[in-house]
Design an enzyme around this catalytic site. Structure first.
Site, short mmCIF file in Angstrom:
data_model
loop_
_atom_site.label_atom_id
_atom_site.label_comp_id
_atom_site.label_asym_id
_atom_site.label_seq_id
_atom_site.Cartn_x
_atom_site.Cartn_y
_atom_site.Cartn_z
N GLU A 41 1.15 -1.13 0.15
CA GLU A 41 -0.21 0.10 -0.11
C GLU A 41 0.75 0.88 0.61
O GLU A 41 1.99 1.05 0.45
CB GLU A 41 -0.79 0.32 1.68
CG GLU A 41 -2.15 -0.54 1.26
CD GLU A 41 -3.21 -1.18 2.20
OE1 GLU A 41 -2.95 -0.07 3.23
OE2 GLU A 41 -3.76 -1.70 2.35
N HIS B 189 -10.34 10.02 5.47
CA HIS B 189 -9.90 9.10 4.07
C HIS B 189 -10.44 9.88 2.89
O HIS B 189 -11.54 10.40 2.33
CB HIS B 189 -10.48 7.82 3.96
CG HIS B 189 -10.08 6.80 3.13
ND1 HIS B 189 -10.55 6.24 1.92
CD2 HIS B 189 -10.08 5.99 3.55
CE1 HIS B 189 -9.76 5.64 0.99
NE2 HIS B 189 -9.59 4.62 2.80
N ARG C 68 -2.25 10.04 2.30
CA ARG C 68 -3.47 9.78 2.22
C ARG C 68 -4.15 11.45 1.97
O ARG C 68 -5.35 12.06 1.70
CB ARG C 68 -3.43 9.28 3.66
CG ARG C 68 -5.36 8.86 3.38
CD ARG C 68 -5.47 8.18 4.17
NE ARG C 68 -5.21 6.39 4.21
CZ ARG C 68 -6.18 4.83 4.49
NH1 ARG C 68 -5.80 5.05 6.19
NH2 ARG C 68 -5.34 3.80 4.26
N HIS D 35 -11.55 9.57 8.98
CA HIS D 35 -11.56 8.01 9.17
C HIS D 35 -10.78 7.84 10.08
O HIS D 35 -10.83 6.61 10.41
CB HIS D 35 -10.29 7.87 8.00
CG HIS D 35 -10.44 6.62 7.54
ND1 HIS D 35 -11.51 5.56 7.61
CD2 HIS D 35 -9.38 6.29 7.37
CE1 HIS D 35 -10.62 4.65 6.92
NE2 HIS D 35 -9.78 4.04 7.27
N ARG E 10 -1.49 8.29 10.35
CA ARG E 10 -1.47 7.41 9.85
C ARG E 10 -0.96 6.72 8.97
O ARG E 10 -1.45 6.88 7.78
CB ARG E 10 -2.88 6.72 10.98
CG ARG E 10 -2.93 5.11 11.49
CD ARG E 10 -3.82 4.19 11.56
NE ARG E 10 -5.01 5.04 11.06
CZ ARG E 10 -5.57 3.80 10.12
NH1 ARG E 10 -4.88 3.32 9.42
NH2 ARG E 10 -6.00 4.48 9.15
C1 SIN Z 1 -7.81 1.73 2.94
O1 SIN Z 1 -8.49 0.39 2.71
O2 SIN Z 1 -7.74 2.61 2.23
C2 SIN Z 1 -8.37 2.19 4.65
C3 SIN Z 1 -6.73 1.64 5.65
C4 SIN Z 1 -6.94 1.96 6.78
O3 SIN Z 1 -7.05 3.01 6.90
O4 SIN Z 1 -5.53 1.34 7.21
#
Ligand code: SIN
Length: 551
Positions: free
Chosen positions: A126, A246, A294, A353, A388
């Protein structure tokens, strides 16, 4: 706000070794560890059943350095970079190291991870992770798989007494000869009434605060209860200004509340973010385009949404390659909304989020009040800093729940006399929902992705007004009304603390962006600790400790 009058209602008293508040990953993992070591645990959850909390809705996986060539040191280093100067490197290292042991134990115990042909867990990658280290179980339903697994074990463990539809109202904290100490939790339980759960240890595992904002990926129960309870009891809270939005929640119309998440793994798999003209604009915003951090993606989308423009996530190439099988949760969400990702890009917008701040704890989950512990999103361990790293939250919940359990058991506490508090008057009636919605919209407008001093000052004033208005409501009478009233009380208090923290931090860092202070300042490279007494007083909540009447 609820200090006006206290009609006397009978309060039942029950005893145990530990009271755990919250039924997500951290609450259930802590309960299991404690009960397996012989402690009598009472697990309180205001939800109708286990599991509760945001983990059930999490689509990311669990970041853990299990892959060949990966290491706890590398995982910790990525965590520190994401934290924008406020992640404690020692805590990040602890998370990454203990995470390997905890997740290996869960796999050993039967957690059904997604595995490759060689039988080894598949590890995805990720954004901002330097390695393939994201463990999944059930694809994009990893959180659901994990909490369902834990809930089955909790139900089968005799030492855990589960209290559903039990809304925690206040912590009971007593002055002892050697300072203050947590003694239990006052809760309202459906079909039972007010119950004082007395125990020498209380573990807060109530999760996050997304429902303080009008649009959130969090479930209805994420109203910041544990942080508010701790604040009213006088505990230290840290870094409350840092709230992660998010970038890609599904943009469906509706009243304030939860919006389904479209996991960032979709962008990892090639989904593009498009404006209304079909232009993939993230490449203009950041060299990593869709895989930028993010907060960068969220602000880029949020700026356009704030201007009234529509933004879309294009899943067509992924769906053409069989993506619906790889992302079954996303497929279900789109189907429920009447959208076909194979046919057209789906509308998205940022949503509250994850709260990086929370109840300040040490590495073992101890708060500033002896006997009171916190684990999971409710806690601020300084692992996440100002931002985070994706997929570190389930790991944090598992690791720190285990640490709380171990440390708590090493601290035997002698039974103390307990003063039984009066049951509080809780605001009720239809206006409760109106005040909550007004607070949510205010937080979204003034305390969202981009803030400024004037907006924050206005938010502070208006939240005081809402707090006063809540005092004038009629008392709630049944479980649903009392739960909603307690949530309103918690929501308003915590919103005010978040605003205070955001007002004070005159810089932009990680998830906290101030339009009037766009620079990151070295002088602000420190944590911010607030307590309840930092709020200007508006006939506030009386903590349960001050209401002793009988013993
Ligand atoms: C996501 O899957 O985009 C969220 C995962 C996360 O907040 O760690």
């Amino acid at each position: 706000m609820d200090g006006a009058s206290y009609p006397v209602s009978p309060v039942q008293v029950v005893h145990s070794d530990v009271v755990v508040v919250g039924s997500g990953t951290a609450g259930m993992a802590a309960s299991l560890a404690l009960a397996q070591a012989g402690r009598r645990v009472r697990l309180l959850t205001k939800t109708d059943d286990l599991p509760g909390g945001s983990s059930l809705w999490a689509q990311g996986g669990v970041a853990v350095a299990l892959g060949a060539g990966d290491s706890a040191a590398d995982h910790a280093a990525d965590t520190v970079v994401a934290g924008a100067g406020l992640t404690d490197p020692a805590m990040a290292r602890l998370l990454a190291e203990a995470g390997i042991a905890e997740m290996s134990a869960l796999l050993e115990a039967g957690l059904p991870a997604d595995r490759g042909a060689d039988g080894k867990p598949l590890l995805g990658r990720e954004a901002a992770h330097g390695r393939h280290r994201i463990l999944h179980a059930g694809g994009d339903a990893t959180g659901r798989t994990l909490v369902t697994f834990l809930a089955d074990r909790v139900r089968a463990t005799p030492g855990i007494s589960i209290h559903t539809r039990a809304a925690a109202a206040d912590l009971v904290v007593r002055e002892t000869g050697r300072g203050r100490r947590a003694q239990g939790v006052l809760a309202y339980e459906d079909g039972v009434g007010w119950v004082l759960h007395v125990a020498p240890h209380v573990v807060l595992a109530t999760g996050g605060t997304g429902q303080l904002w009008a649009v959130t990926t969090n479930p209805p129960e994420a109203t910041g209860d544990g942080m508010a309870l701790a604040a009213r009891a006088g505990a230290h809270l840290a870094d409350l200004e840092f709230v992660q939005f998010h970038p890609t929640a599904l943009a469906v119309a509706g009243p304030p509340g939860r919006r389904p998440l479209l996991t960032e793994a979709l962008r990892g798999a090639g989904a593009k973010v498009l404006d209304a003209g079909g232009h993939a604009f993230m490449a203009d915003e950041h060299p990593d385009a869709e895989l930028a951090p993010r907060d960068v993606v969220a602000r880029a989308i949020g700026r356009r949404v704030a201007r009234g423009e529509k933004v879309f996530l294009d899943l067509r190439p992924i769906w053409a390659a069989g993506g619906a099988r790889k992302f079954p949760t996303v497929a279900g969400i789109c189907a429920e909304a009447g959208l076909d990702p194979a046919a057209a890009p789906v509308p998205v917008a940022p949503a509250a989020h994850y709260h990086m701040g929370g109840v300040l704890t040490d590495a073992d989950g101890r708060t500033s009040i002896p006997g009171l512990w916190a684990a999971g999103e409710v806690a601020c361990t300084h692992v996440h800093g100002a931002n985070r790293l994706a997929s570190n939250s389930l790991l944090e919940a598992v690791v720190f729940a285990g640490r709380v359990a171990a440390a708590l058991m090493a601290e035997p506490a002698a039974p103390q006399p307990v003063a039984v508090p009066h049951a509080p008057m809780v605001p009720g009636g239809a206006a409760t929902a109106d005040l909550a919605a007004e607070a949510q919209l205010l937080m979204a407008e003034k305390v969202g992705l981009v803030r400024d001093g004037m907006g924050l000052a206005e938010a502070a004033l208006r939240l005081q007004g809402l707090t006063l208005a809540a005092q004038r409501l009629v008392p709630a009478r049944d479980y649903a009304g009392i739960r909603a009233g307690l949530e309103l009380r918690n929501r308003l208090l915590l919103s005010r603390l978040v605003v205070e923290a955001a007002k004070r931090r005159e810089e932009s860092r990680g998830a906290h962006t101030r339009a009037d202070h766009p620079e990151t300042r070295d002088a602000w490279r420190h944590h911010q600790i607030l307590t309840y007494s930092d709020l200007s007083r508006v006939a506030e909540v009386e903590p349960a400790t001050t209401r002793e009447t009988r013993s």
